[in-house]
Structures are given as C-alpha cells and as structure tokens.
Design a protein around this motif. Structure first.
Motif, PDB file in Angstrom:
ATOM      1  N   UNK A  35       0.680  -1.314   0.263  1.00  0.00           N
ATOM      2  CA  UNK A  35       0.380  -0.135  -0.279  1.00  0.00           C
ATOM      3  C   UNK A  35       0.860   1.388  -0.292  1.00  0.00           C
ATOM      4  N   UNK A  36       1.697   1.221   1.059  1.00  0.00           N
ATOM      5  CA  UNK A  36       2.806   2.450   0.776  1.00  0.00           C
ATOM      6  C   UNK A  36       3.419   2.705  -0.664  1.00  0.00           C
ATOM      7  N   UNK A  37       3.305   1.622  -1.459  1.00  0.00           N
ATOM      8  CA  UNK A  37       4.206   1.921  -2.544  1.00  0.00           C
ATOM      9  C   UNK A  37       2.998   2.030  -4.091  1.00  0.00           C
ATOM     10  N   UNK A  38       2.175   2.164  -3.453  1.00  0.00           N
ATOM     11  CA  UNK A  38       0.439   1.527  -4.460  1.00  0.00           C
ATOM     12  C   UNK A  38       1.017   2.760  -5.698  1.00  0.00           C
ATOM     13  N   UNK A  39       1.240   4.373  -5.531  1.00  0.00           N
ATOM     14  CA  UNK A  39       1.089   5.520  -5.859  1.00  0.00           C
ATOM     15  C   UNK A  39       1.953   5.448  -6.996  1.00  0.00           C
ATOM     16  N   UNK A  40       3.242   4.362  -7.178  1.00  0.00           N
ATOM     17  CA  UNK A  40       4.337   4.852  -7.848  1.00  0.00           C
ATOM     18  C   UNK A  40       3.905   2.932  -8.553  1.00  0.00           C
ATOM     19  N   UNK A  41       3.234   2.424  -8.073  1.00  0.00           N
ATOM     20  CA  UNK A  41       2.818   0.824  -8.964  1.00  0.00           C
ATOM     21  C   UNK A  41       2.265   1.361  -9.989  1.00  0.00           C
ATOM     22  N   UNK A  42       1.023   2.543  -9.577  1.00  0.00           N
ATOM     23  CA  UNK A  42       0.402   2.853 -10.240  1.00  0.00           C
ATOM     24  C   UNK A  42       0.423   3.510 -11.462  1.00  0.00           C
ATOM     25  N   UNK A  78      -3.444  -5.170  -9.778  1.00  0.00           N
ATOM     26  CA  UNK A  78      -2.958  -4.914  -8.616  1.00  0.00           C
ATOM     27  C   UNK A  78      -3.415  -5.498  -7.063  1.00  0.00           C
ATOM     28  N   UNK A  79      -2.441  -6.292  -6.625  1.00  0.00           N
ATOM     29  CA  UNK A  79      -3.172  -6.966  -4.801  1.00  0.00           C
ATOM     30  C   UNK A  79      -2.563  -6.317  -4.247  1.00  0.00           C
ATOM     31  N   UNK A  80      -2.892  -5.665  -3.290  1.00  0.00           N
ATOM     32  CA  UNK A  80      -2.417  -4.568  -2.179  1.00  0.00           C
ATOM     33  C   UNK A  80      -1.871  -6.012  -1.138  1.00  0.00           C
ATOM     34  N   UNK A  81      -0.573  -5.853  -0.450  1.00  0.00           N
ATOM     35  CA  UNK A  81      -0.297  -6.925   0.474  1.00  0.00           C
ATOM     36  C   UNK A  81      -0.922  -6.108   1.640  1.00  0.00           C
ATOM     37  N   UNK A 141      -7.114  -1.230  -5.780  1.00  0.00           N
ATOM     38  CA  UNK A 141      -6.406  -2.875  -5.679  1.00  0.00           C
ATOM     39  C   UNK A 141      -7.360  -3.296  -6.401  1.00  0.00           C
ATOM     40  N   UNK A 142      -7.143  -4.461  -6.674  1.00  0.00           N
ATOM     41  CA  UNK A 142      -8.564  -5.883  -7.177  1.00  0.00           C
ATOM     42  C   UNK A 142      -8.415  -6.951  -6.566  1.00  0.00           C
ATOM     43  N   UNK A 143      -7.154  -7.053  -5.534  1.00  0.00           N
ATOM     44  CA  UNK A 143      -7.176  -7.719  -5.033  1.00  0.00           C
ATOM     45  C   UNK A 143      -6.104  -8.050  -3.420  1.00  0.00           C
TER      46      UNK A 143
END
Ligand code: SF4
Lengths: 436, 562
Positions: free
Chosen positions: B127-134, B147-150, B183-185
């Motif tokens: 989650x803390x890296x979500x913006x970067x990932x997107x 993406x699946x959130x950890x 996220x989707x999962x």
C-alpha cells in the motif's frame, strides 16, 4: 484535484500539503493563499520551504537570445535548434513524474543523453547498489523503530532539513520511546550535536575506512592502529557496541557530502557494515539528501527504459554508461551541441556553459547567460498537480495545485516541442472513454 | 462508435465457457471493442478475416506477474547487465526499452501482447508503494492490469488484531485499502513473518506467536480470508504461505489449507511451497501430497510459479525469506528493505541450473503440480515472473504440459538423480487445448471476477487471439497469427502492429467510512504520509489519457463462486 481552488473570498489554509523542494517530501505543510495567489507556509515547513513556497506566481515571458518572444516562437526556435543537433542532451530533470516522462520522450526522439543535475550524489548510491546491493529501511519504519542513528555527513540541516523533527525525534513512535533515539554524527565540524547525539569529528574521505573498522569491531575483531580517519579506536568501539546492542540501528549518510571521487566506495562500506550488524540484530542503511526529484527522475528512466540516467536514449537500444554519459563531463569537454535543461523545481542550477541551450525553468531561476531559448514553466505542487518520489525510495507523493497557474507545465511545453520534431506515430487509444 | 462489424470467419473457437466445442468451424463478430452476437442480415461488415480453421481463444490473463512497482524497478537498477544484453531500439511504433526478466514498462506490454496476453496482475503492491506502482503500470501499454494490495504485516492491522478488533472492523479496513490503493485483490505474504523479522525474528510458523503482537499467522490468514469473503471481493485472499523455499514446508502449506476450513483462497507460486525432506539431501518433492490436498479442496485455487532454467532475479515482499536466501545470490549482490510499517522488499538474483539437484527438483515439482492437480479451473500458468523465470517462457511451459515426449526429453537432460527418481517421467497426462484455454484464460478470469474477459461470448471485451494449429505448441503459442485487443489488431504472427492503452482493473466493495476516524490519527501519529496523500484519486489514473478504470463487480449472494 482542481477543486483545491475554492472560489470564496478568504480561502482557508490548505493542510497536508506536500513539499516538493527536497527528498524528504514532507506532506504535512499548512499553506495559506491570498487572493493574488501568493502562498505562505504557516506550519510545518522548514526555512527552505517557507522561501520557495513564497515565490510569487509571476506571469513570465519566453525569451529567444534575451529578447521577449511568444511561446509559439520560442518553441519553433527550440525545435530548430534541436532538429539539427548531432549530440544533444536533456539534463536538469528537476521536475515531477510527468515532466520527467515528457523530457525522456523528447530525449528518445532526439537520440539524446539524459542526466539529472544532482546525479553525482545519486550515482554514488547507484554504483554501490550495482556492486554490493543494499539493505535499507524507509522513513516510516525508522520513525517508529530506530533506536540508534549512526550518521555520516555534514550540514544535515541543509541536506535533510527536517530529519531530526520527523524521523529521529518524532513526537510519537510505536516501538521505541519517541524522543529518545541517540546516535553519532561522523564527519567534519564541531558544532553542538543534537540531543542524544555525540559528534565524532573526521574527514569524510575516510568514511570507507571508518565503516570498515566498525564492521570489524561489530564482529569482535580488533582493527589495527589506535585511530581511524582521526577517530580514536575506543570511540569507534563504542559506536560498534551501540550498533550491536541497538534493537534497530541505522547507518545513514548524506551522499552529497561524501568524497566526490569515491562516494560509491563509502556507501559499499556502509552497506557491508549494515549487513554485518544484521547477523545478530537489526540494522538498516538510510541514504539522505537530494533535491529536484533526482531519485524520481532516475526511477522513471529505469522503468521506462530499463536503464538508469546517464544513458543515451533513442539512438538504438538504451545505452547506459555512468562515466561516459555524465552530463557535467560531457559539457566540460564540449561533447554536447544542443542542451535542453529542465528546472521546474529547485536543485538544478543552469550550467555555466556556452553550449546552445533551451532552458525550461521556474520563474526566478538564476541564469549564468541568456540561453538561446528560455521558456518559463510552472512549479509542480504549487501551480499544478503531479507526483514526486521521496528520497527513501518507496513513497511517491501527490502534488496539488494550490493557486491559479499562469505558466504552462513542463510536460505541456516538452510535448509541444516533441510535436514540432520529426514524428513517429503516437499510440492510439483502444477506447476513448473510461468506464467511470 | 462504429456501425461496422469485424468478422473473424471460419475459426475453431476454443471457449471453455461457451457452447462451441472447438472442433467445428465458427464465426466471431467484433464491434465497438466487444464480441457481438451474429448481426442481422444486411448489417455492415467492415473487415473480414478468414481464419482458415485456425484456433481462436480469448486473450490470455496472467494472474500473478511482478511487472511493476518499487521492487521490480529496483531489480532493474540492480542488474544493468541484464538490460545491456537485451535492449531494443525505437522503431516508430515501439518505444525503446530493455530487459528480459525485468523488462522495462513498454517492453512488458509489447511482449505480453505479442504472446496473446491481454491482461496481467501485479501481485505484490505494498500500500505504501501503491502510487509508484500505478505510475509505472500507466506506462505498460496495451494490456489491462490490476494489483493486489499486500496486507498482513502492516502494523495497523496487526495492532488492531492484537487489540481484539472485530471482523467487521477488519473488513472496513481491508475495503478501505482496496479503494485507497486502487487494487483488485489482497495478497498476504508470509503472514506476520515480515513484521516479525523487523523484531529480529528469523522464522515464523503458522501457529507461532508474533514476537510483539502475540498473534499467530493463522489468525492473520483466516481473518483476511474471511474479510474478502464477507466483502464479496471476487478474488479470494491471494496467499504466499509461510516458510517459502524451506525443505519440509509442504506441511505449513497443507496446514494453511486446513486452517482456511473451506474459505475460498488462492495459493500462489505453489511450487515454492511443496518441498519435503526425504532422501539423502533432505530435500524432496511433496507435489503429490500437495496436489492431493488441492484436489480435495474445492475452495482452493493455485498458480504454480514454475521455474525455468537460466538467470533471473527473485523479488518478493518476503524479506524474512530473502534475507535468509541472500547467500545464494548470483551474481553476489542483493537488496533487502524494511518498508513503512507496511511490509518489505527483498531482491536476490538467482541462476537456476538444470544440473543442480535442487533446481532440477524445483523444475520437476512445478510440472508435477500442473499435471497432478486435476481441475484446470483451479490451477493457473505462472512462473511467478520473474521469480521462477520470465513470463516469456510460457509458450515453452505450455509445450511441456501438452507434449509428453518433449517433456520426457527435457527430463532426461536435467540432474540425473532428479531425472531418475522423479515421478514426472511416469505421468502420462497431456493438457488439451481446451485445458490450456481454461488455465490461461477462463480460469483466471473466473477467480478474479472478470466477467467480461477470459471468454468469447457476446458482450465480452474483444480480446481475441488466433493461433496456427502447429504440432510444436511452443512455436504456436509464442507467435499467434493475430491478436486483437478491444477489437483492434495489435499483433500479427507474433509481431506488434499497433499499440495503445489498456484499463486498470479495480474492485470497490462497500464499507463503513467511519474507519477513517481510526486511520487518520494512525497516519498522523505513526506514518510519514498523511491519509489524504496516501489515498490515490481516480484522476491520478485517468487524467493522463492512458486507459480507464474498470471496476469488477462484487459478488452477491446469488453469484456462484467455488
Ligand atoms: S525538509 Fe524538505 S520537503 Fe520538508 S519542508 Fe523542508 S524542503 Fe520541504
């Protein structure tokens, strides 16, 4: 995001504003705005933030060789300069993610070398990474957990202004007493150390030797001699003991203050020290400092091209060479015949070079010469929305628009420039509209 | 909108969800990016493509592939040698790029599309890296992505569980995270273990108390699995079990399935969790036992995480395991990072060697799992890219599954001890084309809740792949004759012909927003990002003109799920 612009007479202060002016990317600023769009940090910003947020949003002209010009004419002149370049470069790259992306796309079209203004510090870390790897932790983890900081560098206030407030001595922490972290500052200088800290004076050129001696001491070996880099061995032994006894120690460094010729060697030694300490307890490395979204610019280049900055794009497969494509050296050698310089944020002083130059700069950026073309651009996070990366490498933060912009974004200018250059087809959308 | 249809005429339509049997010839109509019902007489047919009996499948879906985000990007930076070896120039259509097992973003989209893949899911978004990932995934062209959130090592959740939070509070938090991180999962990685490592614990078993919070991985696992079920999120909890890679870990894998007690769940990269301790080297295949457990557990789906021989890099949030394995790094450099009271990241470059006993056995274990798990609807093709090898090896793996003699030839080349003792040589099963269509399309679509993908019935997104029916299945699947994304041709004979942008697929279960009253002070007092800045607005994905958001509907009581 545009709904940040309220229409009322007295706009309320904005809270949780992200500051784009150094790699700490603090996101707790409170910013007030008057009718004229003048911004003022009213809480939580450091001195640099207070100064840079207060820069007026001036409407500014474009200039061609020192004469005021329209944006269209400036873009035409820039395109003419770049179209004929044999060895172009796109540098500075102090911008948000989108500005950097547009600059890299332009570089790919031109077959240009790309590099960031602050890449010397960046590459100390990157070259160390490529030799030994890294063992690190992020700000949020350390704020709550780190009970010992061993920090190499100098001028922490300048390079990481809110390090002590936010990370070392935060008001609250989960797994340690909040104000109680202690540690050592290793570097030149003899000013008063922050509370809980002890200063061990040394020249940073000796940082690799000091870190190597600490690694030995951590595993119980006795390094030879009674001083390393000016520090008495018994003092280093106390640092080693503290690292061994810490529940979660930190070895941090300000890359910009390491030996310019061998900063990578120092960081490799820091990493070995961290790995050594982890044999029995927990410890993490922490790179500090940086501005102009240097780390973010490198990340964008890495994910789009697979290579870090100091690469040549578009002239065949991406070609990376940290020595050959160091832009400062190329400019000094006269190896560049047209330069695009992007400085939408702070931290990318326009180089003092006679190389023909197209400068995209925030208003107020000092210029050593009148460049061929100067196009003023908006400041990300003040004049337009976007994102930047924090220096610890995980969090990307959202930038908001805080006032009515009078200038185009760097991305818009770069895209307009791209459109004026010999084209390759743009990818078409499969679908015009989104589902929502 | 256009009123013209595209007609794909005379193909062997292989859609395990439809009525076509794949043997007789059929036509497929595409219109406005969707599969259309056969039009009335006189409708305008724009383009007609004669398929001459070629095989037609829906676009393939990769359910678990590390294609973007902080750790993948750090892997690129760690190994410039990979990128120097595999680079491509811009060619007017393609942006330039590089990399084989950590390809750059543009190359990732192109290679997937050229192989007939039209969607891929990044399985480990902290989650803390979500913006970067997107941000990164926004630069992956053509394919749809999600993406699946950890969760499960984040201090907020662990602290709330230790304080005795109700299931409904956890549900609200999980739903909030799904929204906030787009996220989707949800994936759980070594539940509790990543956090325990931060407290200097080096291993955590399923029923072992966390050193600080006192709760067990079992508790974390079952609470999260229940959340997703309660929230009606179609993709059940995506589980990376404890003790990855440790000989004997098959027991924790079976205990995990037992702990779920019928709750739906997906066990990922099962190969890395199917190890026994028999034999001289105390390292053996437990594929048969694990497959048997999966066969008996209709609530469980899996992907395999097959290894392929050669150089790659292992990239995982499981820093506890990665630190333990760091001595195996080849070349000898690795990364471990503790992240934001949220999770971790470990990168260990690795070279799988066919003559090495352990690697050869891993290879055989993966294939045994594929072949011994009976229901193709519950086992999906993955290499856990890049952990077991690059996604570009899927055509090779399909051939190994479909062609027994080819498989046995490969078996004969690996470490002789493994070749001699492996059960693999005695397994006769060969996957059929229909089973491949299930494990690479219909199955992943079903377990992700993608109602408009993975099949070719009218209304589906027109992601269509046409294959030459070649005896060499590797050649066949490596270079499809045609690939259509949203009804538009993007590849021909394995080469890209057009590019564009796919969607970001998300899920948005309902929840009580009162959870933010608890979260806001948590972010302010314990994080370094404020709640409002943590949350990713729709505009951050939509405003760049790089594809839309596609929302997966949540399940209702009347939906059949397994
Ligand atoms: S420390 Fe850096 S990010 Fe924080 S307020 Fe100061 S300049 Fe801005």
């Amino acid at each position: 995001m545009d709904d940040e612009l309220g229409g009322s007479d007295l706009p309320p202060p904005l809270s949780d504003v992200v500051c784009p002016f150094c790699a700490m990317a603090c996101d707790d600023l409170v910013v007030a705005r008057d009718q004229a769009g003048q911004l003022r940090v009213t809480a939580n910003g450091c001195a640099r933030a207070r100064t840079l947020f207060a820069l007026p949003a001036l409407p500014a002209h474009c200039f061609i060789r020192g004469r005021a010009a329209s944006l269209d004419d400036a873009l035409d002149a820039a395109a003419a300069l770049l179209r004929n370049a044999g060895s172009p470069a796109v540098g500075g790259l102090a911008a948000d993610t989108e500005g950097v992306s547009a600059a890299l796309a332009l570089a790919e079209r031109l077959g240009a070398v790309v590099d960031h203004a602050a890449s010397d510090s960046l590459f100390h870390g990157l070259r160390a990474l490529q030799v030994t790897g890294a063992m690190t932790a992020t700000f949020g983890e350390l704020r709550n957990r780190a009970d010992l900081f061993v920090l190499f560098g100098t001028e922490f206030d300048r390079h990481a202004p809110r390090l002590f407030d936010r990370i070392v001595h935060p008001p609250t922490a989960l797994f340690r007493a909040a104000g109680a972290a202690s540690g050592f500052l290793i570097g030149p200088g003899d000013g008063a150390a922050p509370e809980g800290f002890e200063r061990l004076t040394a020249e940073l050129i000796h940082a690799p030797a000091i870190a190597a001696a600490l690694s030995q001491l951590v595993v119980g070996e006795n390094p030879r001699g009674d001083r390393v880099g000016g520090i008495a061995m018994e003092d280093l032994a106390r640092v080693a003991t503290a690292l061994r006894e810490a529940r979660f120690g930190v070895v941090g460094w300000i890359a910009a203050t390491l030996d310019p010729a061998a900063g990578d060697v120092a960081i490799e030694a820091f990493n070995r020290l961290v790995v050594t300490a982890n044999a029995s307890t927990r410890c993490a490395g922490l790179p500090l400092g940086g501005k102009g979204n240097a780390l973010g610019a490198n990340y964008v280049c890495a994910w789009q091209y697979g290579m870090p900055l100091r690469s040549r794009l578009g002239a065949g497969p991406p070609e990376h060479d940290p020595l050959r494509y160091r832009l400062k050296s190329l400019l000094a050698e006269g190896g560049i015949d047209a330069l695009v310089w992007l400085s939408a944020l702070n931290g990318a002083e326009v180089p003092d070079t006679r190389t023909p130059m197209v400068v995209l700069a925030r208003p107020g950026q000092p210029l050593p010469y009148d460049p061929e073309v100067l196009i003023p651009v908006a400041i990300p996070g003040l004049d337009h929305a976007g994102s930047i990366h924090r220096g610890d490498g995980v969090a990307a933060l959202p930038l908001r628009r805080l006032r009515t912009a009078t200038l185009p974004t760097a991305a818009a200018v770069l895209n307009a420039l791209l459109d004026r250059l010999p084209a390759s087809p743009h990818p078409a959308l499969f679908r015009e509209t989104a589902h929502v | 909108m256009s009123d013209a249809y595209t007609l794909l005429r005379g193909g062997r339509i292989c859609d395990p969800t439809g009525t076509a049997d794949g043997d007789s010839l059929g036509d497929l109509y595409l219109k406005d990016g969707r599969i259309a019902a056969p039009p009335p007489d006189g409708a305008r047919i724009g383009e007609v493509i004669d398929l001459d009996g070629r095989i037609v499948m829906a676009g393939a879906i990769d359910i678990h592939s590390h294609i973007g985000g902080g750790k993948v990007n750090l892997a690129r930076l760690l190994l410039p040698e990979e990128h120097r070896q595999h680079g491509s120039a811009p060619d007017g259509l393609r942006r330039s790029g590089s990399g084989l097992f950590t390809p750059s973003s543009f190359v990732t989209g192109y290679r997937y599309a050229e192989m007939g893949y039209t969607a891929a899911f990044e399985p480990a978004m902290l989650p803390s890296n979500a913006r970067h990932t997107h941000l990164e995934l926004a630069d992956v062209p053509i394919i749809d992505k999600g993406c699946y959130a950890v969760l499960g090592n984040d201090d907020f959740l662990l602290e709330r569980l230790a304080a005795g939070a109700t299931q409904s509070e956890v549900n609200d938090y999980v739903a909030w995270i799904l929204h906030a991180t787009q996220a989707v999962g949800v994936k759980v990685v070594n539940p509790g273990g990543i956090s325990a490592f931060k407290f200097n614990q080096r291993r955590l078993d399923l029923d072992e108390a966390h050193p600080h919070y006192g709760i067990t991985p079992r508790h974390i696992l079952t609470t999260l699995a229940t959340s997703l079920s309660d929230l009606g999120v179609p993709h059940p909890l995506h589980i990376h079990c404890n003790n990855l890679g440790i000989p004997g870990n098959e027991s924790v894998t079976r205990d995990t399935i037992a702990a779920l007690d019928g709750l739906p769940a997906h066990l990922t990269h099962l190969q890395f969790h199917s190890y026994g301790t028999e034999g001289d080297r105390r390292f053996s295949s437990a594929a048969a036992e694990i497959a048997e457990t999966v066969n008996r557990s209709p609530n469980i789906s899996v992907d395999v995480g097959q290894i392929v021989f050669g150089q790659t890099i292992t990239a995982s949030a499981d820093i506890m395991s990665q630190f333990r394995n760091s001595g195996l790094a080849s070349p000898r450099k690795w990364v471990c990072t503790d992240i934001e009271c949220d999770g971790g990241c470990g990168l260990v470059p690795f070279r799988y060697r066919d003559k090495a006993f352990v690697n050869a056995l891993q290879w055989a274990i993966g294939l045994e799992l594929f072949l011994l798990i009976e229901d193709p609807w519950r086992v999906y093709l993955t290499t856990d890219h890049p952990n077991g090898g690059p996604f570009t090896s899927y055509p090779h793996l399909i051939r190994l599954l479909m062609d027994r003699s080819f498989r046995n030839e490969q078996l004969a080349r690996i470490n002789p001890d493994v070749a001699a003792h492996s059960r693999l040589g005695s397994i006769d099963r060969e996957y059929t084309l229909e089973e491949i269509a299930i494990m690479t399309r219909a199955g992943p679509a079903r377990v992700l809740g993608l109602r408009e993908r993975g099949h070719l019935r009218p209304g589906a997104v027109a992601d269509v792949v046409v294959y030459d029916d070649l005896p060499d299945r590797e050649a066949m699947f490596a270079a499809p004759a045609w690939v259509f994304k949203n009804g538009r041709q993007v590849a021909r004979n394995g080469a890209l012909t057009a590019t564009g942008w796919g969607d970001t697929i998300v899920v948005r279960p309902e929840f009580d927003s009162a959870i933010e009253r608890r979260l806001k002070p948590w972010f302010e007092n314990h994080q370094t990002v404020r709640l409002g800045n943590f949350r990713i607005a729709d505009g951050e994905i939509l405003d760049h003109g790089r594809g839309g958001l596609s929302i997966v509907p949540t399940l209702t009581a009347s939906d059949s799920c397994f």
